[in-house]
Design a protein around this motif. Structure first.
Motif, PDB file in Angstrom:
ATOM      1  N   THR A 108       0.835  -1.201   0.000  1.00  0.00           N
ATOM      2  CA  THR A 108       0.000   0.000   0.000  1.00  0.00           C
ATOM      3  C   THR A 108       0.868   1.249   0.000  1.00  0.00           C
ATOM      4  N   TYR A 109       1.972   1.197   0.712  1.00  0.00           N
ATOM      5  CA  TYR A 109       2.941   2.298   0.734  1.00  0.00           C
ATOM      6  C   TYR A 109       3.439   2.589  -0.682  1.00  0.00           C
ATOM      7  N   ALA A 110       3.849   1.551  -1.400  1.00  0.00           N
ATOM      8  CA  ALA A 110       4.324   1.721  -2.782  1.00  0.00           C
ATOM      9  C   ALA A 110       3.201   2.208  -3.692  1.00  0.00           C
ATOM     10  N   ASN A 111       2.001   1.674  -3.497  1.00  0.00           N
ATOM     11  CA  ASN A 111       0.863   2.094  -4.306  1.00  0.00           C
ATOM     12  C   ASN A 111       0.494   3.554  -4.030  1.00  0.00           C
ATOM     13  N   ASP A 112       0.601   3.983  -2.781  1.00  0.00           N
ATOM     14  CA  ASP A 112       0.339   5.388  -2.451  1.00  0.00           C
ATOM     15  C   ASP A 112       1.325   6.316  -3.154  1.00  0.00           C
ATOM     16  N   VAL A 117       2.261  10.241  -7.561  1.00  0.00           N
ATOM     17  CA  VAL A 117       2.972  10.635  -8.780  1.00  0.00           C
ATOM     18  C   VAL A 117       1.997  10.761  -9.946  1.00  0.00           C
ATOM     19  N   GLU A 118       1.056   9.828 -10.066  1.00  0.00           N
ATOM     20  CA  GLU A 118       0.049   9.900 -11.143  1.00  0.00           C
ATOM     21  C   GLU A 118      -0.824  11.143 -11.025  1.00  0.00           C
ATOM     22  N   HIS A 119      -1.054  11.620  -9.802  1.00  0.00           N
ATOM     23  CA  HIS A 119      -1.858  12.827  -9.581  1.00  0.00           C
ATOM     24  C   HIS A 119      -0.994  14.084  -9.559  1.00  0.00           C
TER      25      HIS A 119
END
Length: 161
Positions: free
Chosen positions: A113-117, A122-124
């Motif tokens: 979840t940390y990596a996904n956050d 970055v995507e936003h």
């Protein structure tokens, strides 16, 4: 170098094991099964707790992921406490560490979840926030483990006086 057929030793792997005794043969068949089972159950419990925290305190997609960082900090603090207790205070059953340490706390704290956050930030177009989150989470997690273990050691020393 010879790979096949396998070279079989005349000596048993463990001299305390008598393979003529059915119970000892069974024990060697699946020696890690209890460990795998308690890690799986503990991991499911920890992951459910982490998921519940995300439901209770959701973060906006472009906001700093306070919930994940808090969950990781709390989990790391508990890891610090737990390691002192099971290594210095209490002679725990052999399945306690895999169940609680690897399972529950491993499922509760979350690198995925940390990596996904970070990816989501970055995507936003919040790369700076993602970078701050990436570094701050590691520092907070390490500090939480250290503080949890240091405070627990002090409490244990104080109670022994």
């Amino acid at each position: 170098m010879r790979f096949w057929p396998p070279i079989r030793s005349k000596e048993p792997v463990d001299p305390d094991v008598d393979l003529h005794v059915p119970a000892q043969r069974r024990e060697l068949r699946f020696p890690q099964s209890p460990v795998v089972a308690v890690v799986a159950v503990g991991g499911a419990m920890g992951a459910c707790a982490r998921y519940g925290a995300g439901l209770l305190w959701p973060d906006a997609p472009d906001a700093f992921p306070w919930t994940t960082m808090t969950v990781n900090a709390v989990g790391c603090g508990v890891i610090g406490v737990f390691m002192v207790i099971i290594s210095d205070v209490w002679a725990a059953h052999r399945l306690v560490r895999p169940f609680f340490g690897t399972g529950v706390l491993g499922g509760f704290t979350t690198f995925s979840t940390y990596a996904n956050d970070i990816r989501r930030l970055v995507e936003h177009r919040e790369a700076r926030t993602g970078l701050v989150y990436m570094v701050l989470t590691v520092l907070v997690a390490l500090a939480a483990v250290w503080i949890g273990s240091a405070l627990t050691r002090r409490v244990v020393e104080w109670r022994q006086q």
